[in-house]
Motif scaffolding. Structure first.
Motif, PDB file in Angstrom:
ATOM      1  N   ILE A  77       0.829  -1.199   0.000  1.00  9.20           N
ATOM      2  CA  ILE A  77       0.000   0.000   0.000  1.00  9.20           C
ATOM      3  C   ILE A  77       0.863   1.250   0.000  1.00  9.20           C
ATOM      4  O   ILE A  77       1.906   1.288   0.662  1.00  9.20           O
ATOM      5  N   THR A  80      -0.156   7.228   2.893  1.00 10.54           N
ATOM      6  CA  THR A  80      -0.957   8.428   2.677  1.00 10.54           C
ATOM      7  C   THR A  80      -0.248   9.669   3.215  1.00 10.54           C
ATOM      8  O   THR A  80       0.624   9.574   4.084  1.00 10.54           O
ATOM      9  N   THR A 109       2.912   8.820  -4.854  1.00  7.69           N
ATOM     10  CA  THR A 109       3.052   8.781  -3.398  1.00  7.69           C
ATOM     11  C   THR A 109       3.568  10.116  -2.897  1.00  7.69           C
ATOM     12  O   THR A 109       4.622  10.583  -3.337  1.00  7.69           O
ATOM     13  N   PRO A 187      -1.948   4.939  -4.248  1.00  7.28           N
ATOM     14  CA  PRO A 187      -1.931   6.150  -3.412  1.00  7.28           C
ATOM     15  C   PRO A 187      -3.159   7.021  -3.663  1.00  7.28           C
ATOM     16  O   PRO A 187      -4.017   6.684  -4.495  1.00  7.28           O
ATOM     17  N   GLU A 188      -3.242   8.126  -2.953  1.00  5.52           N
ATOM     18  CA  GLU A 188      -4.236   9.138  -3.290  1.00  5.52           C
ATOM     19  C   GLU A 188      -3.985   9.568  -4.736  1.00  5.52           C
ATOM     20  O   GLU A 188      -2.872   9.918  -5.098  1.00  5.52           O
ATOM     21  N   ASP A 190      -4.459   7.365  -7.118  1.00  7.37           N
ATOM     22  CA  ASP A 190      -4.360   6.046  -7.753  1.00  7.37           C
ATOM     23  C   ASP A 190      -3.001   5.818  -8.422  1.00  7.37           C
ATOM     24  O   ASP A 190      -2.157   6.715  -8.528  1.00  7.37           O
ATOM     25  N   ARG A 215     -11.078   5.385  -0.334  1.00  5.85           N
ATOM     26  CA  ARG A 215      -9.789   5.949   0.019  1.00  5.85           C
ATOM     27  C   ARG A 215      -8.758   4.825   0.147  1.00  5.85           C
ATOM     28  O   ARG A 215      -9.106   3.658   0.327  1.00  5.85           O
ATOM     29  N   THR A 216      -7.490   5.217   0.088  1.00 10.35           N
ATOM     30  CA  THR A 216      -6.406   4.239   0.121  1.00 10.35           C
ATOM     31  C   THR A 216      -6.535   3.289   1.304  1.00 10.35           C
ATOM     32  O   THR A 216      -6.550   2.062   1.147  1.00 10.35           O
TER      33      THR A 216
END
Length: 231
Positions: A77, A80, A109, A187-188, A190, A215-216
């Motif tokens: 992942i 964030t 990221t 990530p935020e 995508d 959200r992530t």
């Protein structure tokens, strides 16, 4: 059950931070029954011994290699921007039996600096709270391009929001028939189309997590909950 972290082999020893927590915060009395795990599936049961600020275990029984969660779930992942959200993800997925977490550095990221030690301590705390004898592995921040070289396309999936690209529904994956699974969560903003193409070139299948855009950290928790439902 009162569960603490420490060494089982070669010698039984309660972790020093745990000892301080026992003597200064919890104020557990000598003679109380406690459990100690090394996070590798081994657990010792006994009574608490106190000598000043030192806490130790008077062992009654040791059980080796307790059953691990199956299928094993590894989520990669992107961290964030708000670190609290990743901390939430680690806590909740640990409670639901995740086996491994890799923080990945993608093109979008935003957070590059991480206190990995703090995140690992949070996973240990969540493991103890949820009475886990196997603690999840929390890996260092890893470059996306390096991480995808390690993947097995038979058991790896990527969750992304690119609606113009082919995606299968998550429920089509028969996770109860697999021993391990790896999911990539972007990530935020995508994953970039270039990264999606790199995954496709490595035969990594894409999945949809439903109608809503998650959200992530929500996507990560959703996948963990889905996997937990068949454990």
């Amino acid at each position: 059950m009162k569960l603490f972290y420490g060494d089982i082999f070669p010698d039984i020893k309660i972790n020093e931070e745990e000892q301080q927590h026992i003597t200064k915060v919890l104020r557990i009395r000598e003679g109380e029954e406690i459990y100690l795990t090394d996070g590798l599936g081994n657990v010792a049961f006994g009574t608490l011994k106190l000598e000043g600020k030192k806490a130790s275990l008077d062992v009654i029984e040791i059980k080796e290699k307790q059953t691990e969660f199956s299928p094993k779930l590894h989520i990669a992942i992107a961290p964030t921007k708000n670190i609290d959200r990743i901390e939430f993800f680690i806590e909740k997925t640990t409670e639901m039996g995740i086996s491994e977490i890799t923080l990945i550095n993608t093109e979008k990221t935003e957070r590059k600096n991480l206190n990995i030690d703090k995140l690992r301590k949070q996973s240990i705390a969540a493991s103890k709270q949820s009475l886990r004898f196997h603690f999840p592995i929390v890996n260092d921040l890893t470059k996306f391009s390096d991480f995808i070289k390690t993947l097995n396309p038979e058991t790896t999936f990527v969750a992304h929001c690119h609606e113009n690209l082919e995606r299968m529904d998550l429920t089509m994956i028969q996770n109860s028939n697999l021993q391990e699974l790896t999911f990539l969560i972007g990530p935020e903003g995508d994953f970039s189309e270039r990264e999606i193409q790199m995954l496709a070139d490595n035969n990594i299948k894409a999945v949809s997590l439903g109608q809503q855009r998650l959200r992530t950290e929500t996507a990560g928790v959703f996948v963990a909950a889905w996997n937990y439902s068949v454990m």
